[in-house]
Motif scaffolding. Sequence first.
Motif, PDB file in Angstrom:
ATOM      1  N   TRP A 105      -2.689   0.157   5.063  1.00 42.54           N
ATOM      2  CA  TRP A 105      -3.073  -0.741   6.148  1.00 42.54           C
ATOM      3  C   TRP A 105      -4.591  -0.799   6.182  1.00 42.54           C
ATOM      4  O   TRP A 105      -5.260   0.147   6.603  1.00 42.54           O
ATOM      5  N   LEU A 106      -5.145  -1.880   5.713  1.00 42.11           N
ATOM      6  CA  LEU A 106      -6.585  -2.117   5.708  1.00 42.11           C
ATOM      7  C   LEU A 106      -6.873  -3.058   6.866  1.00 42.11           C
ATOM      8  O   LEU A 106      -6.499  -4.228   6.836  1.00 42.11           O
ATOM      9  N   ASP A 107      -7.535  -2.529   7.880  1.00 44.20           N
ATOM     10  CA  ASP A 107      -7.708  -3.268   9.131  1.00 44.20           C
ATOM     11  C   ASP A 107      -9.178  -3.596   9.371  1.00 44.20           C
ATOM     12  O   ASP A 107     -10.042  -2.738   9.214  1.00 44.20           O
ATOM     13  N   HIS A 108      -9.450  -4.825   9.762  1.00 43.19           N
ATOM     14  CA  HIS A 108     -10.796  -5.303  10.090  1.00 43.19           C
ATOM     15  C   HIS A 108     -11.785  -5.127   8.934  1.00 43.19           C
ATOM     16  O   HIS A 108     -12.872  -4.595   9.102  1.00 43.19           O
ATOM     17  N   PHE A 109     -11.399  -5.585   7.753  1.00 41.37           N
ATOM     18  CA  PHE A 109     -12.295  -5.589   6.595  1.00 41.37           C
ATOM     19  C   PHE A 109     -13.257  -6.752   6.775  1.00 41.37           C
ATOM     20  O   PHE A 109     -12.849  -7.895   6.912  1.00 41.37           O
ATOM     21  N   PHE A 110     -14.539  -6.460   6.785  1.00 46.71           N
ATOM     22  CA  PHE A 110     -15.563  -7.460   7.026  1.00 46.71           C
ATOM     23  C   PHE A 110     -16.129  -7.962   5.700  1.00 46.71           C
ATOM     24  O   PHE A 110     -16.406  -7.174   4.802  1.00 46.71           O
ATOM     25  N   CYS A 111     -16.287  -9.279   5.557  1.00 42.77           N
ATOM     26  CA  CYS A 111     -16.892  -9.845   4.349  1.00 42.77           C
ATOM     27  C   CYS A 111     -17.378 -11.261   4.638  1.00 42.77           C
ATOM     28  O   CYS A 111     -17.116 -11.824   5.693  1.00 42.77           O
ATOM     29  N   LYS A 131       1.942  -7.556  -1.134  1.00 39.71           N
ATOM     30  CA  LYS A 131       1.424  -7.999   0.158  1.00 39.71           C
ATOM     31  C   LYS A 131       2.583  -8.172   1.146  1.00 39.71           C
ATOM     32  O   LYS A 131       3.480  -8.967   0.929  1.00 39.71           O
ATOM     33  N   LEU A 132       2.529  -7.428   2.247  1.00 43.97           N
ATOM     34  CA  LEU A 132       3.516  -7.574   3.310  1.00 43.97           C
ATOM     35  C   LEU A 132       2.979  -8.472   4.418  1.00 43.97           C
ATOM     36  O   LEU A 132       3.697  -9.303   4.946  1.00 43.97           O
ATOM     37  N   ARG A 133       1.714  -8.264   4.781  1.00 43.98           N
ATOM     38  CA  ARG A 133       1.049  -9.097   5.791  1.00 43.98           C
ATOM     39  C   ARG A 133      -0.398  -9.285   5.383  1.00 43.98           C
ATOM     40  O   ARG A 133      -1.031  -8.362   4.886  1.00 43.98           O
ATOM     41  N   TRP A 134      -0.902 -10.485   5.656  1.00 47.12           N
ATOM     42  CA  TRP A 134      -2.293 -10.788   5.328  1.00 47.12           C
ATOM     43  C   TRP A 134      -2.809 -11.741   6.395  1.00 47.12           C
ATOM     44  O   TRP A 134      -2.327 -12.862   6.506  1.00 47.12           O
ATOM     45  N   ASN A 135      -3.760 -11.289   7.186  1.00 48.80           N
ATOM     46  CA  ASN A 135      -4.355 -12.112   8.240  1.00 48.80           C
ATOM     47  C   ASN A 135      -5.861 -12.159   8.040  1.00 48.80           C
ATOM     48  O   ASN A 135      -6.489 -11.125   7.833  1.00 48.80           O
ATOM     49  N   ALA A 136      -6.421 -13.354   8.128  1.00 50.10           N
ATOM     50  CA  ALA A 136      -7.871 -13.524   7.996  1.00 50.10           C
ATOM     51  C   ALA A 136      -8.344 -14.450   9.106  1.00 50.10           C
ATOM     52  O   ALA A 136      -7.620 -15.344   9.533  1.00 50.10           O
ATOM     53  N   PHE A 151     -10.643  -9.604   7.597  1.00 53.01           N
ATOM     54  CA  PHE A 151      -9.238  -9.733   7.240  1.00 53.01           C
ATOM     55  C   PHE A 151      -8.553  -8.392   7.403  1.00 53.01           C
ATOM     56  O   PHE A 151      -9.178  -7.341   7.301  1.00 53.01           O
ATOM     57  N   SER A 152      -7.296  -8.435   7.727  1.00 56.25           N
ATOM     58  CA  SER A 152      -6.456  -7.262   7.888  1.00 56.25           C
ATOM     59  C   SER A 152      -5.216  -7.468   7.038  1.00 56.25           C
ATOM     60  O   SER A 152      -4.619  -8.548   7.064  1.00 56.25           O
ATOM     61  N   VAL A 153      -4.860  -6.440   6.277  1.00 55.50           N
ATOM     62  CA  VAL A 153      -3.720  -6.561   5.384  1.00 55.50           C
ATOM     63  C   VAL A 153      -2.831  -5.334   5.502  1.00 55.50           C
ATOM     64  O   VAL A 153      -3.290  -4.238   5.808  1.00 55.50           O
ATOM     65  N   LEU A 154      -1.571  -5.549   5.276  1.00 57.44           N
ATOM     66  CA  LEU A 154      -0.605  -4.471   5.146  1.00 57.44           C
ATOM     67  C   LEU A 154      -0.008  -4.610   3.758  1.00 57.44           C
ATOM     68  O   LEU A 154       0.625  -5.635   3.448  1.00 57.44           O
ATOM     69  N   LEU A 155      -0.252  -3.617   2.932  1.00 46.17           N
ATOM     70  CA  LEU A 155       0.168  -3.658   1.537  1.00 46.17           C
ATOM     71  C   LEU A 155       1.139  -2.528   1.273  1.00 46.17           C
ATOM     72  O   LEU A 155       1.098  -1.473   1.930  1.00 46.17           O
ATOM     73  N   GLU A 156       2.000  -2.707   0.289  1.00 43.44           N
ATOM     74  CA  GLU A 156       2.996  -1.700  -0.055  1.00 43.44           C
ATOM     75  C   GLU A 156       2.897  -1.373  -1.536  1.00 43.44           C
ATOM     76  O   GLU A 156       2.755  -2.258  -2.369  1.00 43.44           O
ATOM     77  N   LYS A 157       2.979  -0.081  -1.841  1.00 37.13           N
ATOM     78  CA  LYS A 157       3.019   0.337  -3.245  1.00 37.13           C
ATOM     79  C   LYS A 157       4.438   0.087  -3.745  1.00 37.13           C
ATOM     80  O   LYS A 157       5.407   0.557  -3.146  1.00 37.13           O
ATOM     81  N   PRO A 158       4.595  -0.648  -4.842  1.00 32.93           N
ATOM     82  CA  PRO A 158       5.946  -0.936  -5.328  1.00 32.93           C
ATOM     83  C   PRO A 158       6.645   0.304  -5.876  1.00 32.93           C
ATOM     84  O   PRO A 158       5.996   1.329  -6.130  1.00 32.93           O
ATOM     85  N   MET A 159       7.931   0.218  -6.067  1.00 32.64           N
ATOM     86  CA  MET A 159       8.729   1.332  -6.584  1.00 32.64           C
ATOM     87  C   MET A 159       8.390   1.666  -8.024  1.00 32.64           C
ATOM     88  O   MET A 159       8.537   2.802  -8.451  1.00 32.64           O
ATOM     89  N   THR A 160       7.954   0.670  -8.792  1.00 30.12           N
ATOM     90  CA  THR A 160       7.662   0.926 -10.208  1.00 30.12           C
ATOM     91  C   THR A 160       6.192   0.933 -10.478  1.00 30.12           C
ATOM     92  O   THR A 160       5.414   0.364  -9.765  1.00 30.12           O
TER      93      THR A 160
END
Length: 160
Positions: A105-111, A131-136, A151-160
Amino acid sequence: MKPGGTIRIRLDIGGGSGTFAARMRERNVTIGTTSMNLDGPFNSFIASRGLISMHVSVSQRLPFFENTLDIVHSMHVLSNWIPDAMLEFTLYDIYRVLRPRGLFWLDHFFCLGSQLNETYVPMMDRIGFKKLRWNAGMKLDHGIQKNECYFSVLLEKPMT
């Protein structure tokens, strides 16, 4: 995003005074909080709250084995002030320590607005997160004039 009781071990990068860790402890989630003691004794304060405090810089590897953590959270610390190569190293290291299906969960990334699609979206794609959620959105204080965004993102590591 995950069923109750499935997130047990977590890391908060740049957790400030540990408030996020304290709130998650109420939900039986163990969180290690990193802080650098910039402008204050944050690690001592975090420890005084009965929380796990770690003095870890974003320029060094995370002190965990591979596939150890259920979730890694960062708010405001990982941003465009970090050189691209170092940021990408940090993101790969986060990927390394996450369990399969673990969350980042990367929250409030400024760029800058131009950096979002030119630099950071391709960087996230190279690492391999799902990518599960991506808000900018535009930064409201003076971001519209300077083309700054969060931007705030919710990312998931895949099974493989």
